[in-house]
Design an enzyme around this catalytic site. Structure first.
Site, PDB file in Angstrom:
ATOM      1  N   CYS A 107      -2.066   2.654   9.105  1.00 53.88           N
ATOM      2  CA  CYS A 107      -3.093   1.686   8.679  1.00 53.88           C
ATOM      3  C   CYS A 107      -4.294   1.703   9.612  1.00 53.88           C
ATOM      4  CB  CYS A 107      -2.529   0.270   8.673  1.00 53.88           C
ATOM      5  SG  CYS A 107      -1.169   0.014   7.545  1.00 53.88           S
TER       6      CYS A 107
ATOM      7  N   HIS B 218       0.867  -1.190   0.000  1.00 59.46           N
ATOM      8  CA  HIS B 218       0.000   0.000   0.000  1.00 59.46           C
ATOM      9  C   HIS B 218       0.903   1.238   0.000  1.00 59.46           C
ATOM     10  CE1 HIS B 218      -3.664  -2.045   2.114  1.00 59.46           C
ATOM     11  NE2 HIS B 218      -3.992  -1.790   0.864  1.00 59.46           N
TER      12      HIS B 218
HETATM   13  N1  ARG Z   1      -3.578  -7.334   6.382  1.00 54.47           N
HETATM   14  C1  ARG Z   1      -3.989  -6.125   5.773  1.00 54.47           C
HETATM   15  C2  ARG Z   1      -3.915  -6.250   4.251  1.00 54.47           C
HETATM   16  O1  ARG Z   1      -2.991  -6.858   3.771  1.00 54.47           O
HETATM   17  C3  ARG Z   1      -3.151  -4.986   6.253  1.00 54.47           C
HETATM   18  C4  ARG Z   1      -3.624  -3.662   5.780  1.00 54.47           C
HETATM   19  C5  ARG Z   1      -2.714  -2.539   6.178  1.00 54.47           C
HETATM   20  N2  ARG Z   1      -3.292  -1.287   5.884  1.00 54.47           N
HETATM   21  C6  ARG Z   1      -2.660  -0.264   5.316  1.00 54.47           C
HETATM   22  N3  ARG Z   1      -3.291   0.862   5.225  1.00 54.47           N
HETATM   23  N4  ARG Z   1      -1.472  -0.380   4.804  1.00 54.47           N
HETATM   24  O2  ARG Z   1      -4.765  -5.798   3.548  1.00 54.47           O
END
Ligand code: ARG
Length: 280
Positions: free
Chosen positions: A274, A180
């Site tokens: 996150c 992300h």
């Molecule tokens: N386990 C989640 C995923 O892989 C973690 C999300 C993390 N969120 C973020 N905004 N980077 O989607």
């Protein structure tokens, strides 16, 4: 680096904290039961109690810094719902819903959009294209940086620009550990960012250099401990505690870095940013 004393030499005085309204989701049903990013290992045990405690500390830290924190009710069976940043994108009160890449998280999109509908937000858009909210959309002043490559579909960038009416710059992520945008880049103020160049395609790296020649650049070590998954209010920068190099660089620039320990949530590939959806 915890809440360091004010250094008279640093241009700290020039920096001002802006109060934000944030949305968070208690990690009541937190777990790692599937693997959709390299940080996740369903075989490794998690401790929901520790996750709750660490999350609560983050919430209290926001409150102590003068921010407002709203909470959305967690849904059983959605172990990643704690990562509120992914739930939507909000600009000037307009809400672009999130449409997740993986089926394990798709139910989170409507759950978050429903919260917005029930809390007085009137301009809501259910998106046509896949996008993972403020995990891939980061505002810098009156423009938006937008990640693609792993989660958000690049076609979503045009959809977001049309809906919000602010310029959207697409950036391509290439390192699966930084899937992300908010794991590779963090907005520090209306015109400053910090980022990890190696997480981006060569073209996107050049764009970032062009737009932000004075950006804080993260070392491999700081990037590897998720140091860029940070939240800044313009003065205080909340970031993973282990990112000590970034902490030092931020101090030199007059920010107040505050190390946060969210080790339990890191098992799912998430940290400070996150867990935080910026509403305003
Ligand atoms: N386990 C989640 C995923 O892989 C973690 C999300 C993390 N969120 C973020 N905004 N980077 O989607």
């Amino acid at each position: 680096m915890n809440g360091a004393a004010v250094d008279a030499q640093a241009p700290r005085a020039a920096r001002k904290a802006v109060s934000h309204r944030l949305l968070m989701c208690r990690p009541q049903y937190f777990d790692v039961t599937y693997r959709i990013n390299p940080w996740m290992n369903p075989e490794k045990p998690t401790d929901a109690g520790t996750a709750l405690l660490q999350w609560e500390q983050l919430r209290e830290l926001y409150l102590s810094l003068g921010h407002t924190v709203e909470v959305i009710e967690p849904v059983e069976g959605l172990p990643d719902m704690v990562f509120a940043a992914n739930g939507a994108t909000v600009v000037d009160g307009k809400v672009l819903g999130a449409r997740f890449r993986h089926r394990e998280r798709t139910a989170e999109g409507p759950a978050y959009l429903d919260w917005f509908a029930r809390n007085g937000f009137q301009e809501l858009l259910w998106p046509e294209h896949i996008n993972e909210g403020e995990g891939d959309y980061l505002r810098v002043g009156r423009r938006m940086l937008a990640g693609t490559g792993f989660r958000t579909d690049s076609r979503s960038h045009a959809e977001a620009q049309e809906f919000f009416g602010i310029p959207v710059t697409g950036l391509t992520l290439t390192d699966p550990n930084h899937y992300h945008l908010d794991t590779a880049l963090s907005v520090l103020s209306a015109d400053e960012i910090m980022y990890y160049p190696a997480a981006f395609s060569p073209g996107s790296r050049a764009v970032l250099r062009e737009m932000f020649p004075d950006a804080v650049v993260a070392s491999d070590q700081d990037a590897a401990v998720f140091g860029l998954n940070a939240f800044s209010d313009g003065l205080n920068v909340l970031l993973p505690q282990a990112a000590t190099g970034l902490g030092e660089q931020l101090k030199e620039r007059g920010f107040n870095p505050i190390g946060v320990s969210l080790g339990e949530l890191l098992k799912a590939g998430g940290s400070v940013k996150c867990c935080t959806l910026v509403l305003s």
